[in-house]
Design an enzyme around this catalytic site. Structure first.
Site, PDB file in Angstrom:
ATOM      1  CG  ASP A  30      -1.894   1.166   1.089  1.00 42.47           C
ATOM      2  OD1 ASP A  30      -2.999   0.553   1.027  1.00 42.47           O
ATOM      3  OD2 ASP A  30      -1.726   2.193   1.210  1.00 42.47           O
ATOM      4  CG  ASN A  85     -12.264   0.014   3.758  1.00 42.64           C
ATOM      5  OD1 ASN A  85     -12.733  -0.549   5.169  1.00 42.64           O
ATOM      6  ND2 ASN A  85     -11.164   0.540   3.592  1.00 42.64           N
ATOM      7  CD  GLN A  92     -14.773   0.190  -2.581  1.00 45.84           C
ATOM      8  OE1 GLN A  92     -15.962  -0.055  -2.378  1.00 45.84           O
ATOM      9  NE2 GLN A  92     -14.114  -0.368  -3.744  1.00 45.84           N
ATOM     10  CB  SER A  93     -10.409   6.039  -1.542  1.00 47.07           C
ATOM     11  OG  SER A  93      -9.129   5.110  -1.270  1.00 47.07           O
ATOM     12  CG  HIS A  98      -8.716  -2.721  -2.433  1.00 49.41           C
ATOM     13  ND1 HIS A  98      -9.560  -1.600  -3.160  1.00 49.41           N
ATOM     14  CD2 HIS A  98      -8.554  -1.839  -1.246  1.00 49.41           C
ATOM     15  CE1 HIS A  98      -9.825  -0.746  -2.420  1.00 49.41           C
ATOM     16  NE2 HIS A  98      -9.215  -0.686  -1.420  1.00 49.41           N
ATOM     17  CG  HIS A 100      -6.928  -2.337   3.176  1.00 41.82           C
ATOM     18  ND1 HIS A 100      -6.054  -1.372   2.873  1.00 41.82           N
ATOM     19  CD2 HIS A 100      -8.181  -2.085   2.581  1.00 41.82           C
ATOM     20  CE1 HIS A 100      -6.975  -0.495   2.254  1.00 41.82           C
ATOM     21  NE2 HIS A 100      -8.060  -0.949   2.014  1.00 41.82           N
TER      22      HIS A 100
END
Ligand code: DGP
Length: 112
Positions: A30, A85, A92-93, A98, A100
């Site tokens: 990340d 997320n 969630q951006s 995905h 983490h």
């Protein structure tokens, strides 16, 4: 998807520190780590998030979790947190599914 940052990482158009790859997914560090180990595990197929996954994505969803276990084992990580997320309101951006994988510090529960 052309304007998706994770699709660009998967295709190699955008550089990242890839630490694992198989037929279904790619895992990379990340950019903004929230723990000493913070790895993103993403499907090669562009799926927006878990809510957008369909029955035909069952295999890839399972493969993502198995990849997390494999990555943890390969890095001698016994305890980790695996988080996805789902939706902007949940944090969630990046709109490419995905997980983490985070480890190396104490995690609080309930999650913040
Ligand atoms: P989320 O907020 O759950 O959608 O997590 C998205 C994560 O993606 C966030 O922790 C930062 C990371 N990220 C965003 N852009 C990049 C990038 O270009 N490279 C890498 N390695 N990580 C990125």
């Amino acid at each position: 998807m052309t304007d998706c940052i994770f699709c660009k990482i998967i295709s190699g158009e955008v550089k990242s520190q890839i630490i694992y790859e198989d037929d279904f997914c790619v895992a990379f560090k990340d950019l903004n780590p929230q723990a000493p180990t913070h790895i993103l595990i993403v499907p090669k197929k562009h799926i927006e998030n878990i809510a957008a996954a369909g029955e035909d994505d069952a295999l890839v969803l399972g493969k993502l979790q198995l990849a997390a276990a494999k990555i943890a084992k390969e890095n001698n990580i016994k305890d980790f947190r695996l988080v996805a997320n789902n939706g902007k309101g949940a944090g969630q951006s990046v709109m490419h599914l995905h997980y983490h994988l985070m480890a190396g510090r104490r995690f609080l529960w309930p999650a913040g």
